[in-house]
Design an enzyme around this catalytic site. Structure first.
Site, PDB file in Angstrom:
ATOM      1  N   LYS A 133       3.183   3.507   0.167  1.00 55.51           N
ATOM      2  CA  LYS A 133       2.365   4.539   0.734  1.00 55.51           C
ATOM      3  C   LYS A 133       3.290   5.925   1.550  1.00 55.51           C
ATOM      4  O   LYS A 133       4.285   5.836   1.770  1.00 55.51           O
ATOM      5  CB  LYS A 133       1.723   3.873   2.048  1.00 55.51           C
ATOM      6  CG  LYS A 133       0.714   2.825   1.632  1.00 55.51           C
ATOM      7  CD  LYS A 133       0.119   2.097   2.732  1.00 55.51           C
ATOM      8  CE  LYS A 133       1.140   1.632   3.681  1.00 55.51           C
ATOM      9  NZ  LYS A 133       0.500   0.785   4.848  1.00 55.51           N
ATOM     10  N   THR A 155      -4.971   8.817  13.897  1.00 57.87           N
ATOM     11  CA  THR A 155      -4.336   8.067  12.552  1.00 57.87           C
ATOM     12  C   THR A 155      -4.189   6.453  12.781  1.00 57.87           C
ATOM     13  O   THR A 155      -3.898   5.838  11.875  1.00 57.87           O
ATOM     14  CB  THR A 155      -3.197   8.576  11.824  1.00 57.87           C
ATOM     15  OG1 THR A 155      -2.144   8.681  12.849  1.00 57.87           O
ATOM     16  CG2 THR A 155      -3.567  10.152  11.317  1.00 57.87           C
ATOM     17  N   GLY A 205      -4.433   2.900  13.043  1.00 61.48           N
ATOM     18  CA  GLY A 205      -5.113   1.998  12.074  1.00 61.48           C
ATOM     19  C   GLY A 205      -5.210   2.210  10.758  1.00 61.48           C
ATOM     20  O   GLY A 205      -6.029   1.459   9.848  1.00 61.48           O
ATOM     21  N   THR A 206      -4.175   3.285  10.291  1.00 63.03           N
ATOM     22  CA  THR A 206      -4.510   3.828   8.838  1.00 63.03           C
ATOM     23  C   THR A 206      -3.998   2.795   7.989  1.00 63.03           C
ATOM     24  O   THR A 206      -4.801   2.366   6.926  1.00 63.03           O
ATOM     25  CB  THR A 206      -3.757   5.151   8.713  1.00 63.03           C
ATOM     26  OG1 THR A 206      -4.094   6.012   9.761  1.00 63.03           O
ATOM     27  CG2 THR A 206      -3.969   5.672   7.315  1.00 63.03           C
ATOM     28  N   GLY A 207      -2.876   2.125   8.018  1.00 61.91           N
ATOM     29  CA  GLY A 207      -2.313   1.196   7.190  1.00 61.91           C
ATOM     30  C   GLY A 207      -3.153  -0.233   7.267  1.00 61.91           C
ATOM     31  O   GLY A 207      -3.488  -0.773   6.100  1.00 61.91           O
ATOM     32  N   CYS A 208      -3.622  -0.584   8.456  1.00 65.36           N
ATOM     33  CA  CYS A 208      -4.536  -1.867   8.209  1.00 65.36           C
ATOM     34  C   CYS A 208      -5.876  -1.667   7.498  1.00 65.36           C
ATOM     35  O   CYS A 208      -6.299  -2.669   6.615  1.00 65.36           O
ATOM     36  CB  CYS A 208      -4.863  -2.277   9.869  1.00 65.36           C
ATOM     37  SG  CYS A 208      -3.517  -2.591  10.861  1.00 65.36           S
TER      38      CYS A 208
END
Length: 270
Positions: free
Chosen positions: A181, A214, A216-219
């Site tokens: 990512k 942003t 919590g974007t990865g979760c």
């Protein structure tokens, strides 16, 4: 994968930490599942005290408690896909990896939560090594951010070519698909992700969203991938759909609290 109670209801399991402000972790995962019309189940690994300004305390659950939650869901309800998030320490990582190995989870998304998007290491070196050597090779898809990909590949990542090289090297170690990512990248690479599954290398890009909200974007991305896998999508299609969903969630970022608000799950209208 464990059978489910009804063939008409996709079910997903998240193995992750709890975020008291509801922006990331298990809470973000369950909301993402719901938006995708997937029933969400969970095994909590740790409890965090946090808000939009930061984390003030983290308490790990015993590994036995984490495994007991997984078994309770698997023995009664079952699930079609599973994801891991924050596993926190070596003992929990090892317990989850052993459960994944025994059960043979075919649709496992490993979000290797080791380093934040700002570069801060979140788990100790023993946990990192256990995750890399024991859990990651069991996953169908791994979703490391830039800094996690650097640890997993041993390569410095500054350019798009570096991201591609890291994806290929991580795949060589895991033999499974990798999505590196680019949310922590700068310039033209910001928000650009690289997919490699051993056959196809693709650069995935959507319109960059200029927002500070942003959290919590990865979760959310890994949960959306998991939900799409539970619904029967192939891995690359699941990733592409999840990336589009996250872009929309960033457009709906919530201006709450006094710091970095979470991405907006669902359609918030007031």
């Amino acid at each position: 994968m464990t059978s489910i109670a009804s063939p008409t209801i996709p079910i997903a399991l998240t193995i992750a930490g709890s975020d008291s402000c509801g922006g990331a972790g298990m809470q973000a995962d369950l909301r993402t599942f719901a938006v995708h019309r997937v029933h969400g189940t969970c095994a909590v690994t740790c409890i965090t005290a946090q808000n939009t300004l930061g984390v003030t305390r983290v308490d790990a659950l015993p590994p036995e408690a984490v495994v007991a939650q997984i078994d309770a869901v698997a023995d009664d309800i079952g699930f079609d896909a599973v994801k891991t998030g924050m596993l926190l320490d070596r003992a929990i990582v090892a317990a989850v990896a052993e459960k994944a190995r025994q059960a043979g989870w075919s649709k496992l998304v490993v979000d290797p939560v080791m380093v934040s998007r700002t570069g801060a290491q979140l788990i100790d070196d023993e946990a990192v090594a256990t995750l890399k050597n024991h859990l990651l090779p069991l996953g169908a898809i791994a979703t490391p951010n830039r800094y996690e990909a650097q640890i997993l590949s041993g390569l410095a990542i500054e350019t798009l070519d570096d991201m591609k090289a890291a994806a290929e090297k991580i795949h060589h170690h895991t033999r499974h698909a990798v999505l590196v990512k680019g949310g922590a990248m700068s310039g033209n690479c910001h928000g650009v992700d690289v997919w490699f599954d051993g056959d196809r290398l693709e650069v995935l890009q959507t319109t960059a969203v200029n927002t500070r909200h942003t959290h919590g974007t990865g979760c959310t991305l890994s949960a959306a991938i998991t939900a799409n896998l539970a619904r029967g999508n192939d891995p690359l299609s699941a990733v592409k759909a999840a990336k589009q969903y996250v872009t929309e969630a960033l457009h709906r970022g919530l201006n709450i609290g006094n710091g970095q608000g979470p991405v907006g799950q669902g359609d918030f209208r007031f």
